[in-house]
Design a protein around this motif. Structure first.
Motif, PDB file in Angstrom:
ATOM      1  N   LEU A 198       2.851  -1.456   1.105  1.00 60.10           N
ATOM      2  CA  LEU A 198       2.015  -2.532   0.569  1.00 60.10           C
ATOM      3  C   LEU A 198       1.853  -3.668   1.574  1.00 60.10           C
ATOM      4  CD1 LEU A 198       3.358  -2.537  -3.089  1.00 60.10           C
ATOM      5  CD2 LEU A 198       0.999  -2.039  -2.388  1.00 60.10           C
ATOM      6  N   LEU A 199       2.909  -3.976   2.315  1.00 63.93           N
ATOM      7  CA  LEU A 199       2.803  -5.017   3.338  1.00 63.93           C
ATOM      8  C   LEU A 199       1.923  -4.539   4.496  1.00 63.93           C
ATOM      9  CD1 LEU A 199       6.422  -6.474   3.449  1.00 63.93           C
ATOM     10  CD2 LEU A 199       4.394  -7.464   2.416  1.00 63.93           C
ATOM     11  N   ARG A 200       2.061  -3.252   4.849  1.00 66.27           N
ATOM     12  CA  ARG A 200       1.204  -2.707   5.908  1.00 66.27           C
ATOM     13  C   ARG A 200      -0.264  -2.774   5.489  1.00 66.27           C
ATOM     14  NH1 ARG A 200       0.576   3.468   8.014  1.00 66.27           N
ATOM     15  NH2 ARG A 200      -0.683   2.967   9.850  1.00 66.27           N
ATOM     16  N   LEU A 201      -0.546  -2.490   4.219  1.00 68.45           N
ATOM     17  CA  LEU A 201      -1.910  -2.569   3.712  1.00 68.45           C
ATOM     18  C   LEU A 201      -2.439  -3.998   3.831  1.00 68.45           C
ATOM     19  CD1 LEU A 201      -4.308  -1.235   2.095  1.00 68.45           C
ATOM     20  CD2 LEU A 201      -3.226  -2.247   0.085  1.00 68.45           C
ATOM     21  N   ALA A 202      -1.605  -4.983   3.467  1.00 68.43           N
ATOM     22  CA  ALA A 202      -2.042  -6.383   3.559  1.00 68.43           C
ATOM     23  C   ALA A 202      -2.392  -6.747   4.996  1.00 68.43           C
ATOM     24  CB  ALA A 202      -0.947  -7.308   3.029  1.00 68.43           C
ATOM     25  N   VAL A 203      -1.611  -6.239   5.953  1.00 70.90           N
ATOM     26  CA  VAL A 203      -1.901  -6.506   7.371  1.00 70.90           C
ATOM     27  C   VAL A 203      -3.255  -5.910   7.754  1.00 70.90           C
ATOM     28  CG1 VAL A 203      -1.195  -5.941   9.736  1.00 70.90           C
ATOM     29  CG2 VAL A 203       0.516  -6.683   8.068  1.00 70.90           C
ATOM     30  N   ILE A 204      -3.467  -4.647   7.383  1.00 69.97           N
ATOM     31  CA  ILE A 204      -4.702  -3.963   7.778  1.00 69.97           C
ATOM     32  C   ILE A 204      -5.915  -4.556   7.074  1.00 69.97           C
ATOM     33  CG2 ILE A 204      -5.902  -1.743   7.715  1.00 69.97           C
ATOM     34  CD1 ILE A 204      -3.588  -2.069   9.802  1.00 69.97           C
ATOM     35  N   LYS A 205      -5.788  -4.880   5.811  1.00 72.23           N
ATOM     36  CA  LYS A 205      -6.937  -5.410   5.068  1.00 72.23           C
ATOM     37  C   LYS A 205      -7.347  -6.783   5.597  1.00 72.23           C
ATOM     38  CE  LYS A 205      -8.715  -6.177   0.394  1.00 72.23           C
ATOM     39  NZ  LYS A 205      -8.440  -6.095  -1.067  1.00 72.23           N
ATOM     40  N   SER A 206      -6.365  -7.651   5.863  1.00 71.83           N
ATOM     41  CA  SER A 206      -6.707  -8.972   6.395  1.00 71.83           C
ATOM     42  C   SER A 206      -7.285  -8.856   7.799  1.00 71.83           C
ATOM     43  CB  SER A 206      -5.483  -9.893   6.383  1.00 71.83           C
ATOM     44  OG  SER A 206      -4.381  -9.302   7.047  1.00 71.83           O
ATOM     45  N   HIS A 207      -6.786  -7.897   8.581  1.00 77.01           N
ATOM     46  CA  HIS A 207      -7.332  -7.630   9.920  1.00 77.01           C
ATOM     47  C   HIS A 207      -8.800  -7.193   9.816  1.00 77.01           C
ATOM     48  CE1 HIS A 207      -7.400  -6.009  14.059  1.00 77.01           C
ATOM     49  NE2 HIS A 207      -8.017  -4.960  13.551  1.00 77.01           N
ATOM     50  N   PHE A 208      -9.079  -6.319   8.864  1.00 77.52           N
ATOM     51  CA  PHE A 208     -10.444  -5.822   8.657  1.00 77.52           C
ATOM     52  C   PHE A 208     -11.384  -6.959   8.245  1.00 77.52           C
ATOM     53  CE2 PHE A 208     -13.493  -4.301   5.390  1.00 77.52           C
ATOM     54  CZ  PHE A 208     -14.313  -3.514   6.203  1.00 77.52           C
ATOM     55  N   CYS A 234     -14.653  -8.515  10.121  1.00 74.66           N
ATOM     56  CA  CYS A 234     -15.983  -8.559   9.488  1.00 74.66           C
ATOM     57  C   CYS A 234     -16.591  -9.954   9.534  1.00 74.66           C
ATOM     58  CB  CYS A 234     -15.883  -8.135   8.025  1.00 74.66           C
ATOM     59  SG  CYS A 234     -15.537  -6.390   7.781  1.00 74.66           S
ATOM     60  N   GLY A 235     -15.786 -10.954   9.872  1.00 71.93           N
ATOM     61  CA  GLY A 235     -16.277 -12.331   9.807  1.00 71.93           C
ATOM     62  C   GLY A 235     -16.104 -12.946   8.431  1.00 71.93           C
ATOM     63  N   ARG A 236     -15.366 -12.287   7.563  1.00 67.18           N
ATOM     64  CA  ARG A 236     -15.110 -12.804   6.213  1.00 67.18           C
ATOM     65  C   ARG A 236     -13.769 -13.555   6.243  1.00 67.18           C
ATOM     66  NH1 ARG A 236     -16.274  -7.107   3.319  1.00 67.18           N
ATOM     67  NH2 ARG A 236     -15.272  -8.087   1.497  1.00 67.18           N
ATOM     68  N   HIS A 237     -13.819 -14.700   6.930  1.00 71.66           N
ATOM     69  CA  HIS A 237     -12.586 -15.399   7.284  1.00 71.66           C
ATOM     70  C   HIS A 237     -11.841 -15.944   6.073  1.00 71.66           C
ATOM     71  CE1 HIS A 237     -14.216 -14.912  11.231  1.00 71.66           C
ATOM     72  NE2 HIS A 237     -15.224 -15.743  11.002  1.00 71.66           N
ATOM     73  N   GLU A 238     -12.565 -16.540   5.131  1.00 71.72           N
ATOM     74  CA  GLU A 238     -11.902 -17.088   3.947  1.00 71.72           C
ATOM     75  C   GLU A 238     -11.194 -15.981   3.167  1.00 71.72           C
ATOM     76  OE1 GLU A 238     -11.397 -20.052   3.087  1.00 71.72           O
ATOM     77  OE2 GLU A 238     -12.912 -21.340   3.989  1.00 71.72           O
ATOM     78  N   GLU A 239     -11.852 -14.825   3.046  1.00 69.06           N
ATOM     79  CA  GLU A 239     -11.222 -13.710   2.353  1.00 69.06           C
ATOM     80  C   GLU A 239      -9.993 -13.225   3.117  1.00 69.06           C
ATOM     81  OE1 GLU A 239     -13.963 -10.619   0.666  1.00 69.06           O
ATOM     82  OE2 GLU A 239     -15.475 -11.834   1.710  1.00 69.06           O
ATOM     83  N   ALA A 240     -10.088 -13.213   4.430  1.00 71.41           N
ATOM     84  CA  ALA A 240      -8.939 -12.791   5.250  1.00 71.41           C
ATOM     85  C   ALA A 240      -7.757 -13.727   5.032  1.00 71.41           C
ATOM     86  CB  ALA A 240      -9.334 -12.759   6.723  1.00 71.41           C
ATOM     87  N   VAL A 241      -8.042 -15.033   4.952  1.00 69.41           N
ATOM     88  CA  VAL A 241      -6.977 -16.008   4.692  1.00 69.41           C
ATOM     89  C   VAL A 241      -6.299 -15.692   3.360  1.00 69.41           C
ATOM     90  CG1 VAL A 241      -6.523 -18.431   4.112  1.00 69.41           C
ATOM     91  CG2 VAL A 241      -7.935 -17.873   6.096  1.00 69.41           C
ATOM     92  N   GLU A 242      -7.105 -15.452   2.331  1.00 70.98           N
ATOM     93  CA  GLU A 242      -6.549 -15.215   1.003  1.00 70.98           C
ATOM     94  C   GLU A 242      -5.725 -13.930   0.957  1.00 70.98           C
ATOM     95  OE1 GLU A 242      -6.478 -17.386  -1.418  1.00 70.98           O
ATOM     96  OE2 GLU A 242      -7.469 -18.677   0.038  1.00 70.98           O
ATOM     97  N   VAL A 243      -6.222 -12.862   1.593  1.00 70.14           N
ATOM     98  CA  VAL A 243      -5.476 -11.599   1.591  1.00 70.14           C
ATOM     99  C   VAL A 243      -4.164 -11.758   2.348  1.00 70.14           C
ATOM    100  CG1 VAL A 243      -5.474  -9.219   2.456  1.00 70.14           C
ATOM    101  CG2 VAL A 243      -7.481 -10.119   1.274  1.00 70.14           C
ATOM    102  N   ALA A 244      -4.206 -12.441   3.499  1.00 71.39           N
ATOM    103  CA  ALA A 244      -2.973 -12.656   4.271  1.00 71.39           C
ATOM    104  C   ALA A 244      -1.989 -13.513   3.479  1.00 71.39           C
ATOM    105  CB  ALA A 244      -3.296 -13.315   5.606  1.00 71.39           C
ATOM    106  N   ARG A 245      -2.503 -14.536   2.812  1.00 76.18           N
ATOM    107  CA  ARG A 245      -1.609 -15.387   2.005  1.00 76.18           C
ATOM    108  C   ARG A 245      -0.984 -14.584   0.859  1.00 76.18           C
ATOM    109  NH1 ARG A 245      -1.437 -20.564   3.492  1.00 76.18           N
ATOM    110  NH2 ARG A 245      -3.335 -21.647   4.183  1.00 76.18           N
ATOM    111  N   ARG A 246      -1.818 -13.770   0.191  1.00 80.75           N
ATOM    112  CA  ARG A 246      -1.271 -12.958  -0.895  1.00 80.75           C
ATOM    113  C   ARG A 246      -0.234 -11.961  -0.362  1.00 80.75           C
ATOM    114  NH1 ARG A 246      -6.636 -12.690  -2.805  1.00 80.75           N
ATOM    115  NH2 ARG A 246      -6.830 -10.518  -2.113  1.00 80.75           N
ATOM    116  N   GLY A 247      -0.505 -11.424   0.836  1.00 81.35           N
ATOM    117  CA  GLY A 247       0.467 -10.523   1.454  1.00 81.35           C
ATOM    118  C   GLY A 247       1.777 -11.233   1.734  1.00 81.35           C
ATOM    119  N   MET A 248       1.689 -12.489   2.194  1.00 79.42           N
ATOM    120  CA  MET A 248       2.912 -13.250   2.464  1.00 79.42           C
ATOM    121  C   MET A 248       3.639 -13.576   1.163  1.00 79.42           C
ATOM    122  SD  MET A 248       1.618 -15.680   5.614  1.00 79.42           S
ATOM    123  CE  MET A 248       3.243 -16.180   6.166  1.00 79.42           C
TER     124      MET A 248
END
Length: 971
Positions: A592-602, A606-620
């Protein structure tokens, strides 16, 4: 013994200041006998009793000499045992998440059975987090002082946990005091690198105790004697003791004279006080010296053969003479040097017999030592008694205990002893129920978990040799090859992919769990090379086998790796969703942590920076739920910082990056942290700092050149080119761009190559016809490389548009429309710094076109953005440009108004808190996001309300939105 501490008032003041400024740490070093323990005890006395009211709670744990033999976490076990006596297990449970104390069971059996039967790196990370949480919550109730004494004897696990605590004390008033002997720290002593690392932190102070001056020796002598000593006596004591307080006490007799004759050696000096004791007392002290600096009364009675009454009577003179001090249910030597001198004074036969008696006493009654210490104590004593058979047996059992306690370095030490003794025990395999290859394999696995990859590679290689010579099963050979391959990767060593390929080749072709997982590992690592087809094939086969066998973890790993092989930032949502669904089904924390890393990286790609922030925060947050936020959550820190940098939230990014870097991350991920720090520093104009980050990244890349990870290699070259352009060294910038042109086919090539192509075109524009790479015109080479690059997603499209405009500029064409198109692309993405840069170029083009209104509008917008970001070089360039073009800053509303100084007088941390308040988060939620306590979050909110002159959180949020302090989040 002097009733008053002499000559240490400045050091006591330093400790007081450190407590007032907590959180933090103080490292107290000094030669043996200079009074480190006395200083700490005096500080403890002042802390625990100020007008009857304690200023702080004190927790003390000492490292044992046995620590080098593998006794793990000794001081923390002592601290926990004392805390259980003080507040009880229920009191500790109240301080822990969900009230669950089982996570501490590996340190103290009183807490029940461990949460998991299978020790792992993840379990160790959770243990560290749990200890920190316990200490922080204690400190939130009342300031807390944690003292770890004699760190020169600390085992590896204790050093690791200590480093983790110091790195991660950010808000609660927790002071960590560590004492150690400087004269023990030889060049290769394992404490040296830890001290050097901690010393680099702003939170850490160092106190080095020095010897006493003559005046201080005179004062000490006066305090001991109760009267002023004669000057000649002071001269003689000072000369003989050389200002060492312990030696002053040993030299001075109670009648105000030097103790008998001046001893000729340090050993004689230390033993002088012992030799004045009754003979029977000396005999028992010699027995006690075999048990370490502290020994339980019951154990000493068993070893000496004396009953309780007799032992108490015999030891009373030693306590009265201050050779021994009573410590709970046992005794401790007043100074470790006295114990060492006694033990070293034993004759060889006495030494062997004494340790044999200790071992036999412990075998007869294991309850004589605290739980968890039996086998390591037996290993120590049988080894010291030169009994190879029982030393091997007890070392094997001690290794198992250490592994269960997550003390992998100590497990490795015990297994290494088993291997050393193997040839001396003919029936070793029968004794421990494992053959030599088994022990090598266990030791290699322990080395992997302990991070001792160099040793682990050698052990795995030796085990492989024995398996091949004996014709062992292919599954065993495959497991060892996979283990060695992973360790080689961690060391950035060549051959890791070859090991993994061979591991797959030697497995039967029939579907099996081990084949599925080995293929998944191969796919995960081989994708770092240019052979993406092999990675894809391995991931697909792994996925198919896993699905057929119902191995959900292997399936999820394979899907995530398959997604990573060749990411399409335009159309990979479906595959990502499938990977996410499998990861959720697996329930594996790691997956699940590996998924959070890959999804936020993706999402960031994509340039979806706000979403990346939220996914990384949720992963943390998930990492925090798993208890690994400040260890395994570090990787997610990179993926949180990167979109924050893209969005221009640089203060937040710096905080995240700094915290991640303090974790001493693995070499495989450190480059990304360094490059991000360097790029923000460069954009803000701090070129020396940016160069320092680049130098650190370059050092790592020198180690990793055998295999090129695009994200690291290209990013380091990108930072180098950016810095050379900032310094107007354009030829050197092109030297950095040059290696990217022929290096094609790496994973994620277009994502990391496009920014470098832009920088290459920028350097070409500055140099004109003089721009060359390897003696050939540079721009055609750069354009050819760009023409072959894919454009995957809107972020890469923005880079492509910027490249086209910059390449045109390099050919002398200042295309306003092209720059406007690039600016619009960056604006859609919410990337403020590249937007400001594109607007600057558009303004320059408008000036050259003679369109002053268009120029003024674009340059004003760029200047507002640059000022908001704190991008000083860009602001200075814009000011110069407007001055030279005679353009003001008037006309039209600003895209983002530039405040004068910090917005509304708020600090960077208060701005972070206000942003979260504006998002509707509670104090507890804010505390979790920013890794602070809820109480600290509450204090920040109160300060914000005062500075904004508002009465409620709602009004504060409304003010933030009205002033557009933060970007509006897209739905």
């Amino acid at each position: 013994m002097s009733p008053v501490l002499v000559g240490r008032s400045a050091e006591l003041g330093d400790l007081d200041e450190a407590l007032a400024a907590a959180p933090g740490a103080v490292l107290v070093g000094g030669e043996a006998g200079l009074g480190k323990t006395r200083l700490v005890r005096e500080f403890a006395r002042t802390v625990e009793d100020v007008d009857g009211t304690p200023r702080a709670r004190l927790l003390v744990g000492g490292c044992l000499e046995l620590g080098s033999d593998g006794l793990p976490f000794a001081p923390f076990t002592t601290v926990l045992r004392g805390l259980v006596r003080d507040i009880g297990i229920d009191g500790i449970a109240e301080l822990l998440p969900r009230g669950d104390t089982r996570g501490l069971a590996r340190l103290l059996p009183e807490f029940g059975e461990p949460e998991s039967d299978t020790p792992s790196g993840e379990e160790r990370a959770r243990l560290f987090e749990l200890v920190l949480t316990l200490l922080e919550r204690l400190a939130e109730r009342q300031p807390l002082v944690l003292v770890i004494e004699d760190a020169h004897w600390a085992d590896r696990s204790t050093r690791d946990l200590l480093a983790f605590l110091v790195r991660n004390t950010f808000s609660a008033p927790l002071l960590i005091v560590v004492t150690y002997r400087v004269d023990e720290l030889h060049r290769t002593h394992p404490l040296r690198p830890l001290l050097a690392e901690l010393d680099r932190s702003d939170k850490v102070r160092r106190i080095e105790l020095t010897r006493l001056s003559r005046a201080e020796v005179a004062e000490q002598a006066a305090r001991i004697l109760g009267t002023e000593p004669q000057p000649r006596l002071v001269d003689r004591i000072h000369a003989r003791s050389e200002g060492n307080p312990l030696f002053v006490e040993a030299l001075l007799d109670s009648d105000g004279t030097l103790a008998s004759e001046l001893p000729e050696s340090l050993r004689d000096l230390l033993l002088a006080g012992v030799q004045r004791l009754p003979e029977e007392t000396q005999d028992v002290l010699r027995d006690a010296s075999g048990g370490g600096t502290r020994i339980e009364h019951a154990l000493l009675a068993a070893v000496s053969g004396l009953d309780d009454t007799t032992l108490t009577r015999v030891l009373r003179p030693a306590v009265a003479a201050n050779v021994l001090v009573v410590d709970g249910d046992g005794y401790a030597f007043r100074h470790a040097l006295i114990r060492e001198a006694l033990h070293d004074d034993l004759l060889p036969g006495e030494h062997t017999r004494l340790h044999t008696r200790y071992a036999q006493a412990l075998e007869d009654d294991p309850g004589l030592v605290p739980p968890g210490r039996l086998w390591v104590e037996l290993s120590h004593h049988w080894n010291a008694a030169h009994d190879a058979t029982w030393a091997l047996v007890s070392s094997s059992r001690a290794a198992g205990d250490a592994h269960k306690a997550l003390a992998y370095a100590e497990s490795l030490a015990m297994l290494s002893r088993v291997l050393e003794l193997w040839e001396r025990v003919p029936d070793a395999a029968q004794r421990i129920g494992a053959d030599h290859t088994d022990v090598l394999e266990q030791a290699a696995a322990a080395a992997d978990l302990a991070g001792e990859y160099e040793i682990g590679i050698k052990l795995a290689t030796a085990a492989l040799r024995e398996v091949e010579e004996s014709g062992g099963p292919s599954t065993r050979r495959a497991a060892l090859l996979e283990l060695r391959g992973r360790m080689r990767h961690q060391m950035a060593r060549p051959g890791f992919v070859e090991d993994l390929r061979e591991a797959v080749r030697c497995l039967p072709a029939e579907p099996s769990v081990i084949r599925a997982r080995t293929l998944a590992t191969l796919a995960q690592y081989v994708r770092l090379t240019t052979d993406t087809q092999e990675a894809r094939s391995a991931a697909v086969e792994s996925m198919e086998i896993a699905r057929a066998l119902g191995d959900v973890i292997a399936e999820a790993d394979a899907l995530i790796t398959l997604f990573c092989v060749d990411i399409d930032y335009d159309g990979d949502e479906e595959m990502l969703a499938a990977a996410e669904e499998a990861a959720l089904r697996s329930g594996s924390h790691r997956v699940l942590l590996r998924l959070a890393v890959i999804k936020s990286h993706f999402l960031e790609g994509c340039g979806r920076h706000e979403e990346a922030v939220e996914v990384a925060r949720r992963g943390m947050e998930r990492a925090e739920d798993f208890g690994v936020a400040r260890t395994q959550g570090t990787f997610l820190g990179i993926n949180l910082a990167e979109p924050l940098v893209s969005l221009g939230r640089w203060d937040e990014a710096f905080a995240v990056l700094g915290q991640a870097l303090e974790q001493d991350p693995a070499i495989t991920i450190r480059t990304s942290l360094l490059v991000l720090l360097g790029e923000v520093a460069a954009a803000r104009g701090d070129l020396p700092a940016a160069q320092a980050w680049l130098d650190a990244s370059d050092e790592i890349m020198d180690l990793k050149m055998e295999w090129l990870k695009t994200q690291d290699y290209f990013a380091t070259l990108r930072l180098k080119a950016r810095l050379r352009i900032a310094a107007r060294r354009y030829e050197e910038a092109l030297e950095a761009v040059g290696p990217v042109i022929p290096t094609t086919g790496l994973p994620d090539d277009s994502r990391y190559a496009w920014p470098i192509m832009v920088l290459g075109a920028t350097a070409c524009a500055a140099l004109g016809d003089q721009a060359t790479i390897d003696g050939t015109p540079a721009l055609p080479q750069i354009e050819a490389r760009a023409a072959d690059l894919k454009v995957l997603g809107p972020a890469q499209e923005a880079h492509r548009l910027t490249f086209l405009a910059e390449a045109a500029r390099a050919r002398g064409v200042h295309d306003l429309a092209a720059w406007d198109t690039a600016a619009a692309a960056w604006e859609r993405l919410g990337e403020r710094y590249p937007l400001a840069t594109a607007l600057t170029r558009a303004g320059e083009a408008a000036i050259l076109d003679g369109d002053r209104d268009a120029a003024a509008d674009r340059l004003r917008r760029a200047a507002d953005l640059a000022d908001r970001l704190g991008a000083k070089p860009l602001s200075a360039h814009l000011d110069d440009l407007r001055r030279r073009a005679r353009l003001g800053r008037a006309a039209g509303p600003a895209t983002e108004p530039a405040p004068a100084g910090p917005p509304l007088g708020l600090t960077p941390r208060e701005l972070e808190v206000l942003r979260l308040v504006a998002d509707g988060q509670s104090n507890r939620e804010i505390a979790e996001v920013l890794f602070i306590s809820a109480k600290t979050a509450s204090v920040h909110v109160s300060n914000i309300l005062t500075k904004l002159e508002v009465a409620s959180r709602g009004e504060a949020a409304a003010t933030a939105h009205r002033l557009a302090l933060f970007p509006i989040r897209r739905a």
